[in-house]
Design an enzyme around this catalytic site. Structure first.
Site, PDB file in Angstrom:
ATOM      1  N   ALA A  16     -21.256 118.486  64.992  1.00  0.00           N
ATOM      2  CA  ALA A  16     -19.823 118.367  64.706  1.00  0.00           C
ATOM      3  C   ALA A  16     -19.007 119.318  65.573  1.00  0.00           C
ATOM      4  CB  ALA A  16     -19.554 118.629  63.230  1.00  0.00           C
TER       5      ALA A  16
ATOM      6  N   LYS B   6     -15.500 118.981  68.020  1.00  0.00           N
ATOM      7  CA  LYS B   6     -14.399 119.789  67.477  1.00  0.00           C
ATOM      8  C   LYS B   6     -14.013 119.350  66.059  1.00  0.00           C
ATOM      9  CE  LYS B   6     -12.603 121.130  71.988  1.00  0.00           C
ATOM     10  NZ  LYS B   6     -11.451 121.199  72.894  1.00  0.00           N
ATOM     11  N   LYS B   7     -14.999 118.796  65.363  1.00  0.00           N
ATOM     12  CA  LYS B   7     -14.816 118.458  63.946  1.00  0.00           C
ATOM     13  C   LYS B   7     -15.100 119.680  63.076  1.00  0.00           C
ATOM     14  CE  LYS B   7     -16.189 113.665  64.828  1.00  0.00           C
ATOM     15  NZ  LYS B   7     -17.267 112.655  64.693  1.00  0.00           N
ATOM     16  N   LEU B   8     -15.756 120.640  63.667  1.00  0.00           N
ATOM     17  CA  LEU B   8     -16.062 121.915  63.017  1.00  0.00           C
ATOM     18  C   LEU B   8     -15.819 123.010  64.046  1.00  0.00           C
ATOM     19  CD1 LEU B   8     -17.398 123.282  60.445  1.00  0.00           C
ATOM     20  CD2 LEU B   8     -19.559 123.067  61.645  1.00  0.00           C
TER      21      LEU B   8
END
Length: 324
Positions: A277, A281-283
């Protein structure tokens, strides 16, 4: 370096004590569970942190529904993203029972008897689709007369309002979501028995609309106005993806706890660990995160009861106030 310490037998040990002991015993997944507890506590006490709760429907067919209901009742989350089956099981179990079965039952015989199987839980046909049709069609007619176009979260709140009078309403996730105004977003709203009831109703009321773009607009408002976001993500699929997908637009989640039995080597999102992730760039790279491998029906209750040991009588609003 920290030494590995043995777990010690203790009478009447609290769940939170056990998880703290997990942090020092170095027992593979056990330590991850202790880390998950600390991250959840930080999320709950963090000022201005919006918490997402994501889970699949299957666990709502089990007694873990009671744990999920308490997360909503105690305001331990701000928004829920799940599947249509969550609505199916949560509503059906207000009126009818599900039963203990076995993974090894003869499914041909079950089909002949009009009994559905969900793992080792069995559901008579009349306790699922039939009861949902009987109860939901009059509700949909009543909702339609008031409003012809609704987001999924608005529809769910309208249903929550109408089940409030039911004897077992307070056992329901939907009831508490309506009561506490916590939106439940269902990206795949037609993929389940409630979705089928919506379609049946739509066939004779073609101007009845479930506005999924309105759900997406709400998510955009939540994400873009949140200073920080965190997520407890159980399992995978569309619920997990929609949660982390939306959070990429603000640079990623600040906190994440994954619970999964899936593996990453098949390329599925369900098995994709937090580090994957980060690449989307989801995390955020600096985010506090952990993936705990194991069955959520075992791990989620441990985390929840440890949380209420650590935060007795504290609703989310109080936790926030004390953090200021």
């Amino acid at each position: 370096m920290l030494p590995v310490k043995d777990l010690k037998a203790k009478k009447h040990m609290q769940v939170s004590e056990l998880l703290k002991a997990f942090s020092t015993c170095g027992g593979f997944t056990a330590r991850k569970l202790a880390d998950a507890l600390e991250i959840l506590k930080k999320m709950l006490c963090e000022k201005d942190c919006t918490i997402f709760l994501s889970f699949p429907a299957c666990i709502v067919a089990t007694g873990i529904r009671g744990v999920l209901k308490e997360f909503v009742h105690r305001k331990f989350c701000d928004v829920i993203i799940t599947t249509c089956g969550t609505l199916d099981h949560d509503l059906a179990r207000i009126w009818k029972d599900y039963y203990h079965g076995s993974f090894s039952l003869d499914d041909r015989k079950l089909a002949e008897q009009d009994i559905h199987r969900i793992g080792n839980v069995i559901v008579p046909k009349e306790n699922y689709g039939e009861i949902l049709e009987k109860k939901l069609q009059p509700m949909l007619k009543e909702i339609y007369e008031k409003e012809k176009s609704l987001a999924s979260y608005e529809l769910i709140w309208e249903i929550g309002k109408r089940i409030a009078k039911e004897k077992n309403a307070k056992s329901s996730i939907i009831y508490w979501a309506w009561k506490n105004k916590i939106p439940i977003i269902i990206p795949g709203i037609t993929d389940g028995a409630v979705g089928s009831q919506l379609w049946i109703f739509w066939e004779s009321h073609r101007d009845f609309v479930i506005d999924t773009m309105k759900d997406e607009h709400l998510l955009s408002e939540i994400v873009f106005t949140s200073k920080k976001t965190g997520a407890l993500i159980i399992g995978g699929g569309i619920s997990k993806h929609h949660t982390i997908w939306w959070n990429q637009f603000k640079g990623g989640l600040d906190y994440a706890v994954y619970i999964t039995t899936a593996v990453e080597w098949d390329g599925s999102l369900s098995g994709a660990p937090p580090r994957e992730a980060i690449s989307w760039k989801k995390l955020k790279p600096e985010a506090k995160h952990v993936q705990v491998e194991g069955d959520a029906t075992v791990l989620l209750p441990l985390l929840f009861y440890a949380l209420i040991d650590e935060m007795p009588e504290r609703l989310r609003s109080k936790a926030r106030k004390e953090s200021e």
